[in-house]
Structure formats: C-alpha cells, structure tokens
Design an enzyme around this catalytic site. Sequence first.
Site, PDB file in Angstrom:
ATOM      1  N   SER A 158       0.936  -1.006  -0.065  1.00  6.78           N
ATOM      2  CA  SER A 158       0.096  -0.037   0.072  1.00  6.78           C
ATOM      3  C   SER A 158       0.786   1.299   0.049  1.00  6.78           C
ATOM      4  O   SER A 158       2.019   1.205   0.471  1.00  6.78           O
ATOM      5  CB  SER A 158      -0.685  -0.100   1.150  1.00  6.78           C
ATOM      6  OG  SER A 158      -1.593   1.172   1.293  1.00  6.78           O
ATOM      7  N   TYR A 171      -1.589  -0.627  10.548  1.00  7.50           N
ATOM      8  CA  TYR A 171      -1.958  -0.961   8.987  1.00  7.50           C
ATOM      9  C   TYR A 171      -0.414  -0.669   8.260  1.00  7.50           C
ATOM     10  O   TYR A 171       0.128  -1.328   7.634  1.00  7.50           O
ATOM     11  CB  TYR A 171      -2.902  -0.148   8.369  1.00  7.50           C
ATOM     12  CG  TYR A 171      -3.161  -0.534   6.899  1.00  7.50           C
ATOM     13  CD1 TYR A 171      -3.802  -1.812   6.677  1.00  7.50           C
ATOM     14  CD2 TYR A 171      -2.957   0.251   5.959  1.00  7.50           C
ATOM     15  CE1 TYR A 171      -4.059  -2.278   5.296  1.00  7.50           C
ATOM     16  CE2 TYR A 171      -3.079  -0.069   4.653  1.00  7.50           C
ATOM     17  CZ  TYR A 171      -3.654  -1.284   4.381  1.00  7.50           C
ATOM     18  OH  TYR A 171      -4.115  -1.401   2.965  1.00  7.50           O
TER      19      TYR A 171
END
Length: 267
Positions: A158, A171
């Site tokens: 990501s 995350y």
Amino acid sequence: MTAAAPDTPFDALFSLRGQTALLTGASRGLGLAMACGLAAHGAKVWINGRDPQSLLGAVARVNAAGQAAGGSGHALPFDVTDETAARSAIDRVLASDGRLDVLVNNVGQRRRQALTELPAKALRDLLESNLVSAWQLSREVATTMRAQGSGRIINITSIAGPIARAGDAAYTTAKGGLEAMTRALAAELGPHGITVNAIAPGYFATEANASLVQDPQTLAWLQQRSSLGRWGKPEEVSGAAVFLASQAGSYITGQVIVVDGGYLAHF
C-alpha cells in the site's frame, strides 16, 4: 517459466497461457480485478476467500474474463491465517495442476486507531493476517517453485507503507513489513529463478471504500493531492499484476510498483 528469447513476439511476453496462479482475498475488490486480469491473459486462477458462497460470483466473473484467452477461475476457500488450511490448499492446487507459477498475497485487513487506543493483541492479529500469512504462503509455494526452477510472488502492499498518517499505525506497520519482506525474499529466492515484487495501490473505488467514494470532501482531497485527481478503478491495478506475472517482468525483482494516480509523486 523461462526467460523470454530476444525474438519472442510482443504479445507472448504478456501471455499467461499454461500458468497457474493463486490469489488470496480475491472474492471482490482489487483481488478480484487482478484475478480477472490474469485469466484474461490465459492463466488458470485459484481464487481464495474465507466464505465459499462469496467465491461463486467471483469465479463466474473470472471465467467470463478468461473465456477468450483460455483462462479460468476456480474457488479455493480457506483462512490464510490457518497454516494447516493454507498448506492443504496448496496441496490441492498441486494435485490438480502439478505446478504453481504465480502467488499473489492480497489479503489485507485494516484497523484505524490511535497508538494509545490500539492494544498489542490487535496489532498481533493485524500482522498475522497482513504479514505472517503472506510469509507462510510464500514459504509453502517457494518449495514448489524451486523445484520448477521458476515462479512469481507478488505482494500487495500500500502507499500506507512508505508514508503514514496519525491513527493508522498498525496498518502502516504491517504494510511496511510486507514491503521489506518483498526485498528479503527477492534476495533469497532469486537464485532459484523466482521473482518477488510488490504492488502498492493508492485510493481505489472498491466496495470497502464505498462510503468514501461518495464523499465529496475525499474527492476534493484527491483532486488536490494526486496527479490524476480521481479515484482509481479496480481494473486499473490488474495491468501491474499481469506485467509482474508474465515474461515481460522476468528481470524485475525486489521492487514495488506504485499504482496510485501520482499520489506519492504529487505535493
């Protein structure tokens, strides 16, 4: 999967005919888009998800995408955090096809909480699903790929790996670890003909982001913050997956391809 000869036809560089791929977390969203892309280039694609029922629609879409090129979709339900189930799933693929050419580690969970509110147990759970499961599956398929003398492992990271924001530390930590793991496995598996790369998506209009897609403030932010000024469409990530899985990407390893509409490059 051997290196392409200098006179290989251009179209053949991107062909995945005769290849077998496994994509985790592919019942919807970016995982499903990538599964459709691989099938559209001729791959037999095993689609993973925890719910067998939710995979039925995904298999139908992948079969439709692959029809012209001879690609196909097949359900492979299991929980990636269950090592025994994961090992059995790999065994099922090998019993059916005798090989596994491409692994896409796409499963990703998110929990947005401030550092002081997020217990260590929650971080461990997130690391288990986002990072440890990818490690374990890569470890399992590496044995088969070594014996084949070739293979492709693609990790979906990501843009929340190289950059961060408050309230999302867990995350970012998991995705940053997955990016580092990509480089580490590329170094270890390269001598066996296995490439290991990553794709780092930005803002995509998936089902998981449905509420944000409808939010005018988020769109205004993207128009200001990114070069293309819009949400990405799920199918726009599939080209990077096909490229890295195919002969066209045979001399690329240890890299992260960012697919973000210019978010990281723009300020």
